[in-house]
Design an enzyme around this catalytic site. Structure first.
Site, PDB file in Angstrom:
ATOM      1  N   ARG A  78       0.844  -1.197   0.000  1.00 44.44           N
ATOM      2  CA  ARG A  78       0.000   0.000   0.000  1.00 44.44           C
ATOM      3  C   ARG A  78       0.876   1.243   0.000  1.00 44.44           C
ATOM      4  O   ARG A  78       1.999   1.221   0.505  1.00 44.44           O
ATOM      5  CB  ARG A  78      -0.916   0.019   1.234  1.00 44.44           C
ATOM      6  CG  ARG A  78      -2.090  -0.943   1.130  1.00 44.44           C
ATOM      7  CD  ARG A  78      -3.001  -0.876   2.347  1.00 44.44           C
ATOM      8  NE  ARG A  78      -2.316  -1.336   3.539  1.00 44.44           N
ATOM      9  CZ  ARG A  78      -1.764  -0.571   4.450  1.00 44.44           C
ATOM     10  NH1 ARG A  78      -1.829   0.755   4.343  1.00 44.44           N
ATOM     11  NH2 ARG A  78      -1.144  -1.083   5.496  1.00 44.44           N
ATOM     12  N   TYR A 206      -1.678  -3.418  -6.817  1.00 43.30           N
ATOM     13  CA  TYR A 206      -1.403  -4.192  -5.623  1.00 43.30           C
ATOM     14  C   TYR A 206      -2.491  -4.131  -4.548  1.00 43.30           C
ATOM     15  O   TYR A 206      -2.924  -3.044  -4.153  1.00 43.30           O
ATOM     16  CB  TYR A 206      -0.075  -3.746  -4.997  1.00 43.30           C
ATOM     17  CG  TYR A 206       0.390  -4.800  -4.039  1.00 43.30           C
ATOM     18  CD1 TYR A 206       1.052  -5.927  -4.514  1.00 43.30           C
ATOM     19  CD2 TYR A 206       0.073  -4.731  -2.694  1.00 43.30           C
ATOM     20  CE1 TYR A 206       1.410  -6.936  -3.655  1.00 43.30           C
ATOM     21  CE2 TYR A 206       0.427  -5.743  -1.835  1.00 43.30           C
ATOM     22  CZ  TYR A 206       1.096  -6.844  -2.320  1.00 43.30           C
ATOM     23  OH  TYR A 206       1.437  -7.849  -1.478  1.00 43.30           O
ATOM     24  N   LYS A 215      -9.811  -2.404   1.698  1.00 42.77           N
ATOM     25  CA  LYS A 215      -9.524  -1.272   2.566  1.00 42.77           C
ATOM     26  C   LYS A 215     -10.304  -0.028   2.134  1.00 42.77           C
ATOM     27  O   LYS A 215     -10.777   0.742   2.963  1.00 42.77           O
ATOM     28  CB  LYS A 215      -8.017  -0.998   2.595  1.00 42.77           C
ATOM     29  CG  LYS A 215      -7.210  -2.155   3.185  1.00 42.77           C
ATOM     30  CD  LYS A 215      -7.608  -2.411   4.599  1.00 42.77           C
ATOM     31  CE  LYS A 215      -7.208  -3.730   5.214  1.00 42.77           C
ATOM     32  NZ  LYS A 215      -5.835  -4.155   5.252  1.00 42.77           N
ATOM     33  N   HIS A 235     -10.583  -2.430  11.447  1.00 41.55           N
ATOM     34  CA  HIS A 235      -9.509  -3.294  10.927  1.00 41.55           C
ATOM     35  C   HIS A 235      -9.293  -4.414  11.946  1.00 41.55           C
ATOM     36  O   HIS A 235      -8.299  -4.434  12.675  1.00 41.55           O
ATOM     37  CB  HIS A 235      -8.250  -2.442  10.749  1.00 41.55           C
ATOM     38  CG  HIS A 235      -7.134  -3.113  10.009  1.00 41.55           C
ATOM     39  ND1 HIS A 235      -5.824  -2.710  10.107  1.00 41.55           N
ATOM     40  CD2 HIS A 235      -7.118  -4.144   9.133  1.00 41.55           C
ATOM     41  CE1 HIS A 235      -5.049  -3.456   9.332  1.00 41.55           C
ATOM     42  NE2 HIS A 235      -5.813  -4.345   8.743  1.00 41.55           N
ATOM     43  N   CYS A 259       0.731  -7.587  11.700  1.00 44.04           N
ATOM     44  CA  CYS A 259       0.988  -7.714  13.137  1.00 44.04           C
ATOM     45  C   CYS A 259       0.203  -8.854  13.767  1.00 44.04           C
ATOM     46  O   CYS A 259       0.007  -8.876  14.982  1.00 44.04           O
ATOM     47  CB  CYS A 259       0.709  -6.403  13.854  1.00 44.04           C
ATOM     48  SG  CYS A 259       1.909  -5.127  13.436  1.00 44.04           S
ATOM     49  N   LYS A 261      -3.063 -10.585  12.779  1.00 41.15           N
ATOM     50  CA  LYS A 261      -4.515 -10.853  12.767  1.00 41.15           C
ATOM     51  C   LYS A 261      -4.833 -12.224  12.169  1.00 41.15           C
ATOM     52  O   LYS A 261      -5.570 -13.014  12.759  1.00 41.15           O
ATOM     53  CB  LYS A 261      -5.287  -9.762  11.986  1.00 41.15           C
ATOM     54  CG  LYS A 261      -5.341  -8.417  12.684  1.00 41.15           C
ATOM     55  CD  LYS A 261      -6.156  -7.394  11.933  1.00 41.15           C
ATOM     56  CE  LYS A 261      -5.600  -7.094  10.557  1.00 41.15           C
ATOM     57  NZ  LYS A 261      -4.205  -6.605  10.550  1.00 41.15           N
ATOM     58  N   ASN A 374       6.437  -8.460   1.905  1.00 42.71           N
ATOM     59  CA  ASN A 374       4.979  -8.282   1.873  1.00 42.71           C
ATOM     60  C   ASN A 374       4.345  -9.165   0.794  1.00 42.71           C
ATOM     61  O   ASN A 374       3.311  -8.827   0.229  1.00 42.71           O
ATOM     62  CB  ASN A 374       4.614  -6.808   1.643  1.00 42.71           C
ATOM     63  CG  ASN A 374       3.124  -6.543   1.862  1.00 42.71           C
ATOM     64  OD1 ASN A 374       2.503  -7.121   2.771  1.00 42.71           O
ATOM     65  ND2 ASN A 374       2.530  -5.693   1.029  1.00 42.71           N
ATOM     66  N   ASP A 502       0.447 -20.246  21.323  1.00 44.81           N
ATOM     67  CA  ASP A 502       0.536 -19.968  22.758  1.00 44.81           C
ATOM     68  C   ASP A 502      -0.235 -18.701  23.151  1.00 44.81           C
ATOM     69  O   ASP A 502      -0.461 -18.463  24.346  1.00 44.81           O
ATOM     70  CB  ASP A 502       1.999 -19.869  23.188  1.00 44.81           C
ATOM     71  CG  ASP A 502       2.649 -21.248  23.276  1.00 44.81           C
ATOM     72  OD1 ASP A 502       2.019 -22.145  23.879  1.00 44.81           O
ATOM     73  OD2 ASP A 502       3.747 -21.441  22.720  1.00 44.81           O
TER      74      ASP A 502
HETATM   75  P1  GTP Z   1      -2.443  -7.837   7.340  1.00 40.64           P
HETATM   76  O1  GTP Z   1      -2.967  -8.877   6.408  1.00 40.64           O
HETATM   77  O2  GTP Z   1      -1.368  -6.994   6.744  1.00 40.64           O
HETATM   78  O3  GTP Z   1      -3.519  -6.987   7.925  1.00 40.64           O
HETATM   79  O4  GTP Z   1      -1.626  -8.622   8.507  1.00 40.64           O
HETATM   80  P2  GTP Z   1      -2.090  -9.502   9.777  1.00 40.64           P
HETATM   81  O5  GTP Z   1      -2.369  -8.593  10.925  1.00 40.64           O
HETATM   82  O6  GTP Z   1      -3.141 -10.463   9.397  1.00 40.64           O
HETATM   83  O7  GTP Z   1      -0.722 -10.269  10.161  1.00 40.64           O
HETATM   84  P3  GTP Z   1      -0.329 -11.816  10.017  1.00 40.64           P
HETATM   85  O8  GTP Z   1      -1.155 -12.714  10.896  1.00 40.64           O
HETATM   86  O9  GTP Z   1      -0.287 -12.166   8.583  1.00 40.64           O
HETATM   87  O10 GTP Z   1       1.147 -11.812  10.618  1.00 40.64           O
HETATM   88  C1  GTP Z   1       2.161 -10.979  10.104  1.00 40.64           C
HETATM   89  C2  GTP Z   1       3.533 -11.453  10.518  1.00 40.64           C
HETATM   90  O11 GTP Z   1       3.616 -11.508  11.942  1.00 40.64           O
HETATM   91  C3  GTP Z   1       3.847 -12.860  10.014  1.00 40.64           C
HETATM   92  O12 GTP Z   1       5.163 -12.891   9.561  1.00 40.64           O
HETATM   93  C4  GTP Z   1       3.672 -13.722  11.229  1.00 40.64           C
HETATM   94  O13 GTP Z   1       4.477 -14.861  11.173  1.00 40.64           O
HETATM   95  C5  GTP Z   1       4.033 -12.797  12.382  1.00 40.64           C
HETATM   96  N1  GTP Z   1       3.280 -13.143  13.627  1.00 40.64           N
HETATM   97  C6  GTP Z   1       1.950 -13.378  13.723  1.00 40.64           C
HETATM   98  N2  GTP Z   1       1.589 -13.702  14.999  1.00 40.64           N
HETATM   99  C7  GTP Z   1       2.735 -13.664  15.722  1.00 40.64           C
HETATM  100  C8  GTP Z   1       3.036 -13.896  17.121  1.00 40.64           C
HETATM  101  O14 GTP Z   1       2.173 -14.211  17.935  1.00 40.64           O
HETATM  102  N3  GTP Z   1       4.343 -13.731  17.498  1.00 40.64           N
HETATM  103  C9  GTP Z   1       5.319 -13.383  16.609  1.00 40.64           C
HETATM  104  N4  GTP Z   1       6.557 -13.236  17.074  1.00 40.64           N
HETATM  105  N5  GTP Z   1       5.075 -13.169  15.290  1.00 40.64           N
HETATM  106  C10 GTP Z   1       3.811 -13.295  14.854  1.00 40.64           C
HETATM  107  C1  SPV Z   2      -3.032  -4.597   5.212  1.00 36.34           C
HETATM  108  O1  SPV Z   2      -2.050  -3.976   4.779  1.00 36.34           O
HETATM  109  O2  SPV Z   2      -3.559  -4.339   6.325  1.00 36.34           O
HETATM  110  C2  SPV Z   2      -3.612  -5.717   4.422  1.00 36.34           C
HETATM  111  C3  SPV Z   2      -3.142  -5.907   3.056  1.00 36.34           C
HETATM  112  O3  SPV Z   2      -4.500  -6.396   4.910  1.00 36.34           O
HETATM  113  S1  SPV Z   2      -3.856  -4.769   1.956  1.00 36.34           S
HETATM  114  O4  SPV Z   2      -4.997  -5.403   1.302  1.00 36.34           O
HETATM  115  O5  SPV Z   2      -2.845  -4.438   0.946  1.00 36.34           O
HETATM  116  O6  SPV Z   2      -4.315  -3.611   2.667  1.00 36.34           O
HETATM  117 MN    MN Z   3      -5.015  -5.690   7.021  1.00 38.83          MN
END
Ligand code: GTP
Ligand code: SPV
Ligand code: MN
Length: 595
Positions: A78, A206, A215, A235, A259, A261, A374, A502
């Site tokens: 983004r 993208y 979004k 979000h 982070c 989700k 990403n 965990d």
């Molecule tokens: P968006 O799709 O961008 O909104 O991301 P998201 O919030 O869904 O994040 P996602 O679950 O894909 O995790 C993003 C990164 O954080 C990945 O590389 C994961 O491996 C890492 N991650 C997720 N949960 C944890 C956790 O509990 N601990 C650690 N250390 N890393 C984590």
């Molecule tokens: C984010 O960046 O929070 C995503 C991926 O979930 S995107 O669809 O590019 O916003």
């Molecule tokens: Mn997202």
């Protein structure tokens, strides 16, 4: 070339046909294709995309129905600096959004769309966000010249004829216009017109820049509508936790991009929690309304996952690995010599003969990543073996707890519960997180990201936080609010908390608190679990690390609250006084306690 009158057997909606005709005149495509969302159409579009080199088929035995897409290397995330909220006044967009006058934006972008689809096909993609039968589901039409976008929208939304049928002859659909054009960052704009229910996006193919239902509609336009109509567009993931006794609790959680989700929403509890089942309702977006019973009910507007690939493996997220076993699109991951995908943090080390995300040979020891940080997968929601039976329920699910969390290597403890709703809003409003690869820009700097909505709030941030405070009066039985941090680090840089499955140990306390059946310790910053409240049996972490992960250092918090003060000032006069007062009170209490 004269455009033929726009016709389709799929709809007679005069507003829609008139608008498509107008946009076709502007963009001058060679062909116009109305998507019906059928299986046959999907196959034909994939064939076209493969023929054009947009998609690369993966090995049909290893990844049946899966394809790899390599984006333009300058178009991988983004672009927040090129994303605009175009409201009549700058004040409505607020200090955290880029603003452009709507007339100026339309003029500028009309110039960029002019003839942008010459030689290309214009896809008209009708879609619904939300369960099709939900009263508040929203219909959008995305016009795009990208077959990749059309195919992704087919996974991420309820796409095709069902959307046109739901729309009927009405005019209240979101008008989305998208063209990759020359994919130049100099000519890239993602413009939202909340007053017109319209989105114009040019210059990027993208994810969040181009899949306009996600979004752009579900969060930026969605949040604008939510304030006007008294609901919340957030979000947030939505998960279902079933206890060994069969009680189901629904939890929504806001963590910034990349982070955690998706991982939290698909989590598999450790053995110790054998009787517990976690199921996914959604992994990125929640629309929440007050139900007739006075609780807050959430639906996931999406139909698929657009998830981060790196770090996904059978140990960290087996459900995601099973989800992407078939019928998925991969963007900017590495390709193995036997036609499978690979990324950093997959189960096995990189095989010999890997091709990196830009299509170049890659060898071990290379200083560059094989998969883009990403890089993403797009997969249908029902591929997830742990999808909740309520994922498509028009009523949604009742939320008992809301969790806010960021990526913080210091200061923020593993978990805290807010004293009350307003304090919970304060916790969400002051959340900080280290930036990730999900957006262009520097990675790893702490920025304030209220409710993980900084890049996605479609109006003034102070007014958004005011809306959150006001919602308390509208929710007779509000969820309890929590703050978590899975990402605190030791001095040597390792994570103190093992995370992933965990996190169930923390979720269990959250759920028990939400139902009022476990105690807590009152700290100056909120309620924390006492040591005996967190079940740590078989945890692969030392007692010292857990202590460090849960520690509250009031000296660090003084600095934290000072930095929050600067952020509050930057939000200007619309920031609710209540939030200023919470900050002052917490700071005073720390100072007076002499900690
Ligand atoms: P968006 O799709 O961008 O909104 O991301 P998201 O919030 O869904 O994040 P996602 O679950 O894909 O995790 C993003 C990164 O954080 C990945 O590389 C994961 O491996 C890492 N991650 C997720 N949960 C944890 C956790 O509990 N601990 C650690 N250390 N890393 C984590
Ligand atoms: C984010 O960046 O929070 C995503 C991926 O979930 S995107 O669809 O590019 O916003
Ligand atoms: Mn997202």
């Amino acid at each position: 070339m004269d455009m033929p009158a726009i016709e389709t057997h799929l709809t007679k909606n005069p507003h829609l046909l008139g608008w498509v005709e107008e946009m076709a005149k502007l963009c001058q495509p060679d062909r116009v294709h109305f998507c019906d969302g059928s299986e046959g159409e999907r196959r034909r579009l994939i064939e076209q995309a493969v023929a054009a080199g947009v998609l690369l088929p993966l090995d049909p035995k290893k990844r049946p129905g899966c394809y790899l897409h390599r984006s333009n290397p300058g178009d991988v995330a983004r672009v927040e600096h090129l994303t605009f909220i175009c409201t009549s006044s700058k004040e409505e967009a607020g200090p955290t959004n880029n603003w452009m006058d709507p007339r100026e934006a339309y003029t500028k972008l009309r110039g960029l769309f002019d003839g942008s689809m010459k030689g290309r096909t214009m896809f008209v993609v009708p879609y619904v966000m939300g369960p099709v039968d939900a009263p508040h589901a929203k219909v959008g039409i995305e016009i795009t010249d990208s077959v990749y976008v059309a195919l992704n929208m087919g996974i991420m939304t309820r796409m095709g004829k069902q959307a046109l049928d739901k729309l009927g002859d009405r005019d209240d659909f979101n008008r989305g216009l998208h063209s990759v054009r020359d994919c130049s960052p100099e000519r890239r704009y993602i413009c939202h017109f909340p007053e017109d229910n319209a989105i114009w996006s040019v210059g990027s193919g993208y994810g969040g820049n181009a899949l306009l239902g996600k979004k752009c509609l579900s969060l930026r336009i969605g949040s604008y509508l939510a304030r006007k109509e008294g609901w919340l567009a957030e979000h947030m993931l939505i998960l279902e936790a079933e206890s060994p006794e069969g009680q189901r609790t629904y939890v929504a959680a806001a963590f910034p991009s990349a982070c955690g989700k998706t991982n939290f929403a698909m989590m598999i509890p450790p053995k110790r929690f054998g009787g517990w089942k976690i199921r996914t309702v959604g992994d990125d977006i929640a629309w929440m309304r007050v139900g007739a019973d006075g609780r807050l009910w959430a639906v996931n507007p999406e139909n698929g996952y657009f998830g981060v690939a790196p770090g996904t493996n059978f140990k960290s997220n087996p459900n995601a690995m099973k989800t992407i076993g078939r019928d998925s699109l991969f963007t900017n991951v590495a390709l193995t010599p036997d036609g499978d995908v690979w990324w950093e943090g997959m189960d096995d080390p990189a095989p010999e003969g890997l091709i990196d995300w830009q299509g170049r040979p890659w060898s071990k020891g290379s200083s560059e990543k094989a998969a883009h940080p990403n890089s993403r997968f797009t997969a249908p929601i029902t591929n997830n073996p742990a999808v909740s039976r309520h994922w498509d329920d028009p009523e949604g699910v009742p939320i008992s707890a809301i969790i806010f969390g960021g990526r913080r290597s210091t200061t923020v403890p593993l978990v805290l519960q807010s004293f009350n709703w307003a304090h919970g809003v304060f916790m969400g409003a002051t959340m900080g997180s280290e930036t990730t690869a999900a957006a262009a820009g520097k990675v790893g700097v702490v920025r304030r990201d209220p409710m993980a909505m900084l890049p996605f709030c479609g109006y003034d941030m102070g007014s958004y936080l005011q809306h959150w405070l006001r919602m308390q009066a509208a929710i007779p039985f509000p969820p309890k609010i929590f703050l978590v941090n899975w990402f605190r680090k030791a001095a040597d840089g390792r994570f103190l908390w093992p995370g992933y499955g965990d996190n169930m140990r923390v979720l269990k306390w959250v759920i028990d608190r939400a139902h009022g059946r476990v105690g807590a310790l009152e700290t100056l910053l909120g309620w924390a679990p006492k040591p005996e409240h967190l079940d740590l049996q078989d945890l692969d972490a030392s007692a010292d690390d857990v202590r460090a992960a849960t520690r509250i250092d009031y000296g660090e918090w003084e600095a934290e609250l000072e930095s929050t003060g600067e952020f509050f000032t930057s939000l200007g006069p619309t920031l609710p006084r209540t939030l200023h007062l919470w900050r002052e009170m917490l700071l005073s209490r720390i100072e007076e306690a002499g900690r």
